[in-house]
Design a protein around this motif. Structure first.
Motif, short mmCIF file in Angstrom:
data_model
loop_
_atom_site.label_atom_id
_atom_site.label_comp_id
_atom_site.label_asym_id
_atom_site.label_seq_id
_atom_site.Cartn_x
_atom_site.Cartn_y
_atom_site.Cartn_z
N GLY A 76 38.62 25.57 38.13
CA GLY A 76 37.29 25.49 37.55
C GLY A 76 37.14 26.14 36.20
O GLY A 76 36.10 25.99 35.56
N SER A 89 43.44 29.45 43.70
CA SER A 89 42.13 29.79 44.24
C SER A 89 41.88 31.29 44.09
O SER A 89 42.77 32.11 44.35
N SER A 91 39.76 32.83 45.92
CA SER A 91 39.13 33.23 47.18
C SER A 91 39.69 34.53 47.77
O SER A 91 38.93 35.29 48.38
N GLU A 94 37.69 37.06 45.93
CA GLU A 94 36.25 36.88 46.17
C GLU A 94 35.86 37.31 47.58
O GLU A 94 34.79 37.88 47.80
N SER A 95 36.73 37.06 48.55
CA SER A 95 36.42 37.46 49.93
C SER A 95 36.43 38.98 50.07
O SER A 95 35.71 39.54 50.90
N GLY A 101 33.85 43.35 39.92
CA GLY A 101 34.30 42.02 39.55
C GLY A 101 35.76 41.89 39.20
O GLY A 101 36.58 42.77 39.48
N THR A 112 32.63 33.12 32.08
CA THR A 112 32.52 33.68 33.42
C THR A 112 32.38 32.53 34.40
O THR A 112 31.51 31.67 34.23
N GLN A 113 33.24 32.52 35.40
CA GLN A 113 33.19 31.50 36.44
C GLN A 113 33.15 32.22 37.78
O GLN A 113 34.14 32.79 38.23
N GLY A 114 31.96 32.22 38.42
CA GLY A 114 31.82 32.93 39.67
C GLY A 114 31.99 34.42 39.48
O GLY A 114 31.36 35.04 38.63
N LEU A 115 32.91 35.01 40.23
CA LEU A 115 33.19 36.44 40.14
C LEU A 115 34.16 36.77 39.01
O LEU A 115 34.35 37.93 38.67
N THR A 117 35.59 36.96 35.23
CA THR A 117 35.29 36.98 33.81
C THR A 117 36.60 36.80 33.05
O THR A 117 37.51 37.65 33.15
#
Length: 267
Positions: A76, A89, A91, A94-95, A101, A112-115, A117
């Protein structure tokens, strides 16, 4: 300094820049590491596979890091060309949910994409890159600052003449440029003169020129204005409109009127 994807070809445990660790105060990271200075930051070097990356994250999570720093492209992310990239990924991080961050290298465009940077590149890499270079300085308490990294920028400039270069307020001394000089077809015979003027303008502005290309402007000639005879002025009125629309010289216009009046001797 994290091991990046360009630092090794086959053996990721023996990257080229590993020798930097022999310099006092510099540590070249080849294994997942957690630094404990104020807040805890997990350092994850580049990995080629999802399994390796996930294992590295899990190894660091035992120390409960507040943030992660890695050199990785995740699904992404957006490249400097605007294309959405595929990658690993995020994830596993993130999990875990680090409170401060994730900071990542590898992708040149700051974002910045999701969590995650993406720090971005401190300088433009290719001619025509349109991202704003940056660095991020993170203090032990997680506060961010953005120090200026002084580096030449790379421009792909489309210009018509020297004035376009002299009047461009975005250019700074030391910047590198590739020029595409657009000229009308009838101006092509003056190409060498126009080129010399543009190069002189670059020299005056202190720019490094890394290529000059000629582009012939093939835009269609402007369409003629629609002639209107609704007022019943006849051929003479239509002729006047045509001459005005096409900016016909007065001498030629005079001859045209004589032809309309039936004076064949003018031919």
């Amino acid at each position: 300094i994290l091991r990046g994807n360009h630092d090794y070809s086959r053996d990721q445990e023996n990257p080229f820049f590993k020798f930097l660790s022999h310099i006092d105060g510099i540590h070249f990271i080849t294994k997942p590491t957690v630094i404990k200075a104020g807040k805890r930051m997990a350092l994850i070097p580049h990995y080629r596979t999802q399994d390796e990356f996930t294992a590295g994250v899990e190894l660091c999570c035992a120390d409960r890091p507040d943030s992660f720093l890695c050199h990785q492209t995740f699904d992404g992310a957006i490249a400097e060309s605007g294309v959405r990239l595929t990658g690993l990924s995020a994830s596993p991080i993130e999990s875990f949910g680090p409170p401060l961050g994730v900071y990542a290298g590898d992708v040149h465009r700051p974002q910045t994409q999701g969590l995650v940077t993406y720090i971005g590149c401190p300088y433009q890499v290719r001619f025509g890159d349109d991202f704003e270079p940056r660095c991020i300085e993170v203090s032990p308490d997680g506060t961010e600052a953005y120090p200026w990294f002084d580096a030449p920028r790379k421009w792909s400039l489309a210009v018509r003449d020297a004035a376009n270069i002299l009047n461009n307020k975005d250019l700074y001394e030391g910047d590198q440029v590739k020029l595409t000089i657009s000229v009308a077809r009838e101006e092509a015979i003056e190409w060498q003169k126009i080129r010399a003027g543009c190069l002189a303008a670059c020299k005056e502005r202190g720019l490094e020129v890394h290529g000059v290309k000629l582009e012939i402007n093939t835009v269609k000639r402007r369409e003629r204005a629609k002639l209107d005879d609704s007022n019943g002025s006849g051929a003479a009125g239509t002729f006047d409109q045509f001459c005005k629309s096409e900016n016909v010289a007065s001498g030629i216009k005079k001859i045209g009127k004589e032809i309309l009046d039936g004076n064949e001797n003018v031919l």
